[in-house]
Design an enzyme around this catalytic site. Structure first.
Site, PDB file in Angstrom:
ATOM      1  N   GLY A   1       0.970  -1.230   0.012  1.00 37.45           N
ATOM      2  CA  GLY A   1      -0.040  -0.048   0.039  1.00 37.45           C
ATOM      3  C   GLY A   1       0.728   1.256  -0.063  1.00 37.45           C
ATOM      4  O   GLY A   1       0.305   2.427  -0.645  1.00 37.45           O
TER       5      GLY A   1
ATOM      6  N   ASP B   1      -5.200   1.819  10.544  1.00 40.00           N
ATOM      7  CA  ASP B   1      -6.724   1.501  10.703  1.00 40.00           C
ATOM      8  C   ASP B   1      -6.818   1.022  12.094  1.00 40.00           C
ATOM      9  O   ASP B   1      -6.616   1.637  13.009  1.00 40.00           O
ATOM     10  CB  ASP B   1      -6.967   0.380   9.466  1.00 40.00           C
ATOM     11  CG  ASP B   1      -8.074   0.178   9.517  1.00 40.00           C
ATOM     12  OD1 ASP B   1      -9.167   0.903   9.683  1.00 40.00           O
ATOM     13  OD2 ASP B   1      -8.592  -1.182   9.106  1.00 40.00           O
TER      14      ASP B   1
ATOM     15  N   ASP C   1      -5.564  -0.459  -1.976  1.00 39.77           N
ATOM     16  CA  ASP C   1      -6.464  -1.185  -2.835  1.00 39.77           C
ATOM     17  C   ASP C   1      -7.915  -1.665  -2.202  1.00 39.77           C
ATOM     18  O   ASP C   1      -7.750  -1.752  -0.900  1.00 39.77           O
ATOM     19  CB  ASP C   1      -5.691  -2.634  -3.331  1.00 39.77           C
ATOM     20  CG  ASP C   1      -5.734  -3.444  -1.973  1.00 39.77           C
ATOM     21  OD1 ASP C   1      -5.010  -3.210  -1.091  1.00 39.77           O
ATOM     22  OD2 ASP C   1      -5.999  -4.757  -2.259  1.00 39.77           O
TER      23      ASP C   1
END
Ligand code: IMP
Ligand code: MG
Length: 185
Positions: free
Chosen positions: A44, A106, A162
């Site tokens: 990422g 996250d 993604d």
């Protein structure tokens, strides 16, 4: 897979560029290191890293650069398992001032795991940098030393991020809207 669209632009290329400029200035404001190592967490972070280190150059920061691959998400938007290091970095980190770069913070599990893994390699310091931060999703206590943007609890793609392997090539950050739960569609 559930039907979805990515029509909503959350962060434009121009906003990304401006923030990376200021982020690199923030990072350069600390003590200059002659042993700076920047480690990107793949996959990422690849676009963010590539752009960020060019701003480094403009701020007289001259790191060595490496990557490591952390695997956690099997596919889709939910964590499949605890993150693991699936490809280690190969630069010698003894005495290094390390900056770990990830795309998004996250639950925090990936960054916590990456830092613990790298700390065992004898660096002088480790700092963390995430382009995006979703504090509402945090499952373990974890804050990035540097972060680009705080965002709501939405799933996003683009600029390296993604959904099921897709949309990394977008030059902006877009919101993923699942159309089976969106009454407007
Ligand atoms: P954490 O371990 O839960 O903090 O998750 C970090 C990793 O989950 C990131 O490096 C991303 O690969 C992935 N991830 C979390 N949220 C998103 C999102 O909104 N879009 C795409 N990938 C995400
Ligand atoms: Mg991912």
């Amino acid at each position: 897979m559930r039907p979805y669209h990515i029509d909503d632009v959350l962060i434009t290329p121009r906003q990304l560029e401006r923030r990376l400029d200021s982020l690199a200035r923030e990072m350069a404001a600390g003590a200059h290191s002659d042993n700076l190592v920047v480690i990107g967490i793949l996959r990422g972070s690849f676009i963010f890293m590539a752009d960020l280190v060019r701003w480094f150059w403009l701020n007289d920061l001259h790191p060595r650069i490496d990557f490591m691959i952390m695997a956690s998400y099997g596919s889709g938007t939910t964590a499949a398992r605890e993150p693991t290091v699936s490809r280690d970095c190969s630069i010698d980190l003894t005495g290094a001032d390390v900056v770990v770069v990830d795309d998004i913070l996250d639950t925090g599990r990936t960054l916590i795991k990456a830092v613990a893994h790298l700390a065992a390699k004898g660096p002088r310091s480790i700092r963390t940098c995430a382009l995006l931060d979703k504090p509402a999703r945090r499952a373990v206590p974890c804050e990035a030393d540097f972060r680009g943007f705080e965002i709501e609890n939405v799933f996003v793609v683009g600029y390296g991020l993604d959904y099921d392997g897709r949309h990394r090539e977008l030059p902006h950050i877009a919101k993923v809207t699942f159309t089976d739960e969106d009454p407007a569609r």
